[in-house]
Write an enzyme that holds these catalytic residues in place. Structure first.
Site, PDB file in Angstrom:
ATOM      1  N   CYS A  57       0.104   1.437  -5.752  1.00 55.10           N
ATOM      2  CA  CYS A  57      -0.645   2.376  -6.554  1.00 55.10           C
ATOM      3  C   CYS A  57      -0.248   3.679  -6.878  1.00 55.10           C
ATOM      4  O   CYS A  57       0.567   4.276  -6.304  1.00 55.10           O
ATOM      5  CB  CYS A  57      -2.034   2.617  -5.610  1.00 55.10           C
ATOM      6  SG  CYS A  57      -3.040   1.112  -5.387  1.00 55.10           S
ATOM      7  N   HIS A  63       0.886  -1.233   0.113  1.00 58.47           N
ATOM      8  CA  HIS A  63       0.170  -0.029  -0.021  1.00 58.47           C
ATOM      9  C   HIS A  63       0.760   1.298  -0.015  1.00 58.47           C
ATOM     10  O   HIS A  63       1.987   1.308   0.503  1.00 58.47           O
ATOM     11  CB  HIS A  63      -0.893  -0.039   1.045  1.00 58.47           C
ATOM     12  CG  HIS A  63      -2.173  -0.899   1.035  1.00 58.47           C
ATOM     13  ND1 HIS A  63      -3.042  -0.812   0.091  1.00 58.47           N
ATOM     14  CD2 HIS A  63      -2.496  -1.996   1.844  1.00 58.47           C
ATOM     15  CE1 HIS A  63      -4.186  -1.643   0.405  1.00 58.47           C
ATOM     16  NE2 HIS A  63      -3.709  -2.419   1.367  1.00 58.47           N
TER      17      HIS A  63
END
Length: 264
Positions: A229, A124
C-alpha cells in the site's frame, strides 16, 4: 447557584462537543495501537509458525519440495540484504487478509521463484509485521533473494528513476547479458524498478508487467514483483517494485549466496 444555571452549564454544546472529541481521540488512539503494535505481535507469532513449518518441510529428515501449495502454507523465504541481516520472512501462498497476517503472500497463478514469468508477492506496509514497510528505500540493482526448497534465486531491482537511454547501462552493472538488455528494452522498456499506481492496476503482476495477458510464454524473463500500500497508513495507491533474476543457484551443503554474507 440557581439550578437552571448548573443545568445550562452541563448542557453547554461546546462542552459536549469537547467531550465527544476527547472520546473519539481515545478510540482512534486505541485503534492505532491495535493496528501498529498489537497486529505486529500477532503477525510475529503467525510468521514464526510459518517459518517453523517451512523449516520442517525442508528438513533433511523430511524433504518435501512444494507442488501445488495450499493457501496460507509457507512456500519460500524472502531476504532483502540492504534492509539488514535480520530481514527474513517466510512467504506464504495467497494474498487474503488471513494469508498476509502470516507474512508476505504469493499471488496465486503467478510464476514460482526462478521461473520465467512473474513471481509476485504482496505484503503489508504498516502493522501485521509490516514486511514491506521500507520498499521505498530500495535502490537500482539492490539484491532480493528468494530461497526455495532446492535453490537460491538472486534478483536485482530494475533501474529506478533512470532515463530510458541510461537504463540498460545501469542494469548492466548488476545483471548478466543478455538479461540486462532484455529487461530494459522491447516489451520490458516501460517496466521500472519502482512505481506508484492505483489498486486496480492488476497488470503489474502479469508475466510481462503492464501487458494484458496472464499466461507466461517461454521467452519471458524471470521477474520478481513486490506490491504494498501507498502512502503509509493509506490504501489509496500501490507501490510496486520490479526485479529480474540475476542468478539461480542450486542448493548445496554449506552454500549461502554471497549477497547474504556481505560479499556482494
Amino acid at each position: 447557584m440557581p439550578a437552571h444555571s448548573a443545568a445550562a452549564r452541563r448542557l453547554d454544546p461546546l462542552s459536549v462537543l469537547g467531550e465527544l472529541l476527547i472520546t473519539l481521540g481515545v478510540i482512534v488512539g486505541l485503534f492505532a495501537v491495535y493496528e501498529v503494535w498489537w497486529t505486529n505481535v500477532e503477525a510475529k507469532q503467525e510468521q514464526q509458525a510459518a517459518e517453523d513449518r517451512l523449516r520442517q518441510q525442508w528438513s533433511d529428515e523430511n524433504p518435501r519440495p512444494l507442488t501445488g501449495p495450499q493457501d496460507g502454507s509457507a512456500i519460500a523465504r524472502l531476504y532483502i540484504p540492504s534492509f539488514g541481516s535480520d530481514f527474513s520472512f517466510a512467504v506464504v501462498e495467497g494474498v487474503t487478509q488471513a494469508d498476509l497476517a502470516r507474512g508476505p503472500g504469493h499471488y496465486p497463478d503467478t510464476a514460482q521463484a526462478g521461473e520465467p514469468g512473474n513471481f509476485a508477492l504482496a505484503g503489508h506496509r504498516v502493522g501485521r509485521g509490516a514486511p514491506f514497510n521500507d520498499l521505498g528505500l530500495l535502490h537500482s540493482c539492490d539484491a532480493i533473494v528468494v530461497e526455495t526448497a532446492g535453490s537460491w534465486n538472486v534478483y536485482r531491482v530494475l533501474p529506478i528513476d533512470t532515463p530510458a537511454r541510461q537504463a540498460g547501462q545501469v542494469a548492466a552493472g548488476c545483471l548478466p547479458q543478455p538479461a540486462a538488455g532484455a529487461a530494459t528494452s522491447g516489451a520490458y522498456a516501460d517496466v521500472n524498478g519502482r512505481s506508484i499506481t492505483n489498486p486496480q492496476d492488476v497488470e503489474v503482476v502479469n508475466p510481462v508487467p503492464g501487458q494484458p495477458r496472464s499466461a507466461a510464454q517461454p521467452g519471458d524473463l524471470p521477474l520478481l514483483t513486490l506490491t504494498t500500500c501507498h502512502p503509509q497508513f493509506s490504501n489509496k495507491e500501490r507501490m510496486i517494485v520490479h526485479a529480474v533474476l540475476a542468478r539461480h543457484d542450486l542448493k548445496s551443503p554449506g552454500y549461502i549466496p554471497p549477497e547474504l554474507t556481505g560479499g556482494a
